[in-house]
Design an enzyme around this catalytic site. Structure first.
Site, PDB file in Angstrom:
ATOM      1  N   LYS A 285       0.853  -1.188   0.000  1.00  0.00           N
ATOM      2  CA  LYS A 285       0.000   0.000   0.000  1.00  0.00           C
ATOM      3  C   LYS A 285       0.893   1.243   0.000  1.00  0.00           C
ATOM      4  CE  LYS A 285      -3.840  -1.845   2.787  1.00  0.00           C
ATOM      5  NZ  LYS A 285      -4.937  -1.782   1.795  1.00  0.00           N
ATOM      6  N   GLU A 357      -5.933  -9.729   0.834  1.00  0.00           N
ATOM      7  CA  GLU A 357      -5.530 -10.836   1.700  1.00  0.00           C
ATOM      8  C   GLU A 357      -6.629 -11.305   2.640  1.00  0.00           C
ATOM      9  OE1 GLU A 357      -5.124  -7.730   2.462  1.00  0.00           O
ATOM     10  OE2 GLU A 357      -5.885  -7.778   4.516  1.00  0.00           O
ATOM     11  N   ARG A 359      -9.774 -11.934   2.193  1.00  0.00           N
ATOM     12  CA  ARG A 359     -10.597 -13.029   1.652  1.00  0.00           C
ATOM     13  C   ARG A 359      -9.860 -14.357   1.729  1.00  0.00           C
ATOM     14  NH1 ARG A 359     -11.274  -9.821  -3.895  1.00  0.00           N
ATOM     15  NH2 ARG A 359     -11.112  -8.163  -2.339  1.00  0.00           N
TER      16      ARG A 359
END
Ligand code: BES
Ligand code: MN
Ligand code: ZN
Length: 511
Positions: A285, A357, A359
């Site tokens: 990110k 991540e 899920r």
């Protein structure tokens, strides 16, 4: 936490530092709400006029402090806005009371003792006020203990004690008032604990530390617990959790925490996303998107809190909580975009974006929960930025594989004062997750990203099992200023919904 005591309405309160009253907004100006009659008398019936002079309107969220006249049991009167005055014969809405009590409790930080003389027309209203006080008085000061910050800490100390007027309890506690407050205390304390977990910095709350906290709670409340560490996850084939946790020096865990009443007839499984920090992994990110990512375990915190609350309330139900705990970090051992993971269910997943991540860990936990064939599964996750774009930062999305259950979850949420909205799982979005190498990819179309994530999860729910998914990415963490009973930082969202669902299951009112 703020200590609560109950006193009948109009009872001469013990001496306090402040007395809280309600003010409603009427067409003619502010009106003093029921419960504050004695206070109004101390102003010779002129309290509404005094409030008007001070510019008060009774609007929701408004807080007006005024000196008390002689004769009152407190030096300070705190008038809190309740919003629009209800129709004749109707009582104040529970959420309006909860928020007003929260605003007052927040405004009284640093105060030792306050009396709450808000309108109470039954145990439900009193419970809402109790919840509002406990949640509004919350403060996270665990990291402000250095001597230099001592002043800041004492200024921000939460309200010490609240005396709630309006409980008509007789000596054996009949009337349901004491029970309503006891419930509020159990839920409020556990919800505040969930907030503490969310607020705890990720260098102090890794998967192992979270599991240890769950272990301590299990010991305290007589819950069954099973903690799968990295080796056990490898032995069991939990490729999703291992794939996400593999980049971190802190190894992942899957915690199963179960409460079962001896006469339980229904079994609910709650599954929580517990990413103790989400850097995005190799799909890192950018700055500006990772500063609050300690909140990515808020789903697991809510599940944990709800299981403990169900146990404390002794609900006639079985509730199993699954905490899928991992830290998502980039490193030489991290999952790469392009890797294929073999999941616990046996399905393979091509990881196209390591930042999707949640899920992956949930998929393994959902499949593990399904093996026990519960009556229903509810997962809770800070899953997608897309859900925040869709619903804003105060409302969570509810998706499900069953329309009636989705509606039931939504209604339970609204009933407890948690804003929620139902979202679809459009079948055509599944195609976007087709993978040339694996059974499914962990990413699909960007548009409707929250629904795509829901569709992914659905594939890991056992055949024939009723399931709902709460995407709490928006409401889990409050980046803005405090409002109502919601503080900055971790909010404890979904705890009350999960507790309410467990109560309904216990009462045979769910499904
Ligand atoms: N934890 C984030 C979602 C999130 C975003 C929670 C903002 C709270 C606030 C999640 O793991 C994530 O990164 N999701 C990606 C998925 C995408 C890569 C398909 C997202 O929403 O951008
Ligand atoms: Mn992510
Ligand atoms: Zn995440």
């Amino acid at each position: 936490m703020t200590a609560l005591t109950l006193k009948p309405a109009g009872a001469p309160g013990p001496r306090a530092d402040a007395i809280v009253i309600g003010v409603a907004k009427a067409g003619t100006g502010p009106v003093v709400a029921p419960g504050a009659e004695a206070v109004d008398q101390a102003y010779d019936g002129g309290l509404a006029g005094v409030l008007t002079t001070l510019g008060a309107s009774g609007a929701e969220g408004e807080l007006t402090k005024l000196p008390a006249p002689a004769g009152l049991d407190a030096p300070l009167v705190v008038a809190v806005g309740l919003g629009a005055e209800p129709e004749a014969d109707a009582g104040y809405d529970a959420e309006a009371l909860r928020r007003a009590a929260g605003v007052a409790a927040r405004g009284l930080s640093g105060t030792k003792k306050a009396t709450f003389a808000l309108p109470v027309d039954g145990p439900g209203a009193l419970a809402a006020i109790a919840e509002g006080v406990l949640l509004g008085a919350y403060a996270f000061d665990a990291y402000k203990e250095s001597p230099k910050d001592e002043k800041a800490k004492s200024d921000g100390a939460p309200l010490g004690e609240a005396v709630l007027l309006g409980g008509e309890a007789d000596e054996d506690g009949a009337g349901g008032y004491q029970a309503a407050v006891d419930r509020a205390v159990a839920v409020g304390e556990e919800l505040n604990r969930a907030r503490d977990l969310v607020n705890t910095p990720p260098n102090d709350l890794d998967p192992e530390a979270f599991a240890a906290i769950a272990q301590a709670a299990a010991d305290e409340h007589g819950l069954t617990i099973e903690v799968l560490d990295e080796q056990a996850l490898k032995d069991g084939g939990y490729g999703g959790i291992l794939g996400v946790g593999g980049g971190s020096a802190a190894t992942p865990r899957l915690v199963k925490l179960a409460y079962k009443h001896p006469e339980a007839e229904k079994h609910l499984a709650y599954v929580g996303k517990g990413i103790t920090y989400d850097s995005g992994g190799i799909s890192l990110k950018p700055a500006g998107h990772n500063e609050t990512m300690k909140c990515d375990m808020a789903g697991a915190a809510a599940v944990f809190a709800a299981v403990v609350a169900a146990a404390r309330l002794g609900l006639k139900v079985e509730v199993t909580g699954w905490l899928a705990l991992a830290e998502n970090m980039p490193s030489g051992s991290a999952t790469r975009p392009g890797d294929v993971l073999r999941m616990y269910s046996g399905k393979t997943v091509e990881v196209l974006n390591t930042d999707a991540e949640g899920r992956l860990v949930l998929a393994d936990a959902l499949w593990a929960a399904s093996a026990e064939e519960p009556d229903a599964i509810v997962d809770v996750a800070t899953l997608t930025g897309a859900m925040m774009l869709a619903l804003g930062s105060r409302t969570f999305g509810v998706m499900a594989n069953d329309d009636a259950f989705r509606t039931a979850v939504h209604e339970a949420a609204e009933e407890t004062g948690e804003p929620a909205w139902q979202m679809p799982l459009p079948a055509h979005l599944r195609k976007g997750m087709d993978s040339p190498v694996a059974d499914i990819a962990n990413m699909g179309e960007r548009m409707g990203g929250g629904l795509v994530a829901g569709l992914f999860l659905r594939e890991f729910v056992g055949e024939g099992i009723t399931w709902a998914h709460l995407d709490i990415a928006g409401p889990a963490f409050n980046d803005g200023g405090a409002f109502g009973y919601t503080p900055k930082g971790g909010t404890g969202t979904a705890v009350r919904t999960l507790v309410r669902l467990a109560e309904q299951a216990a009462d045979g009112d769910l499904g």
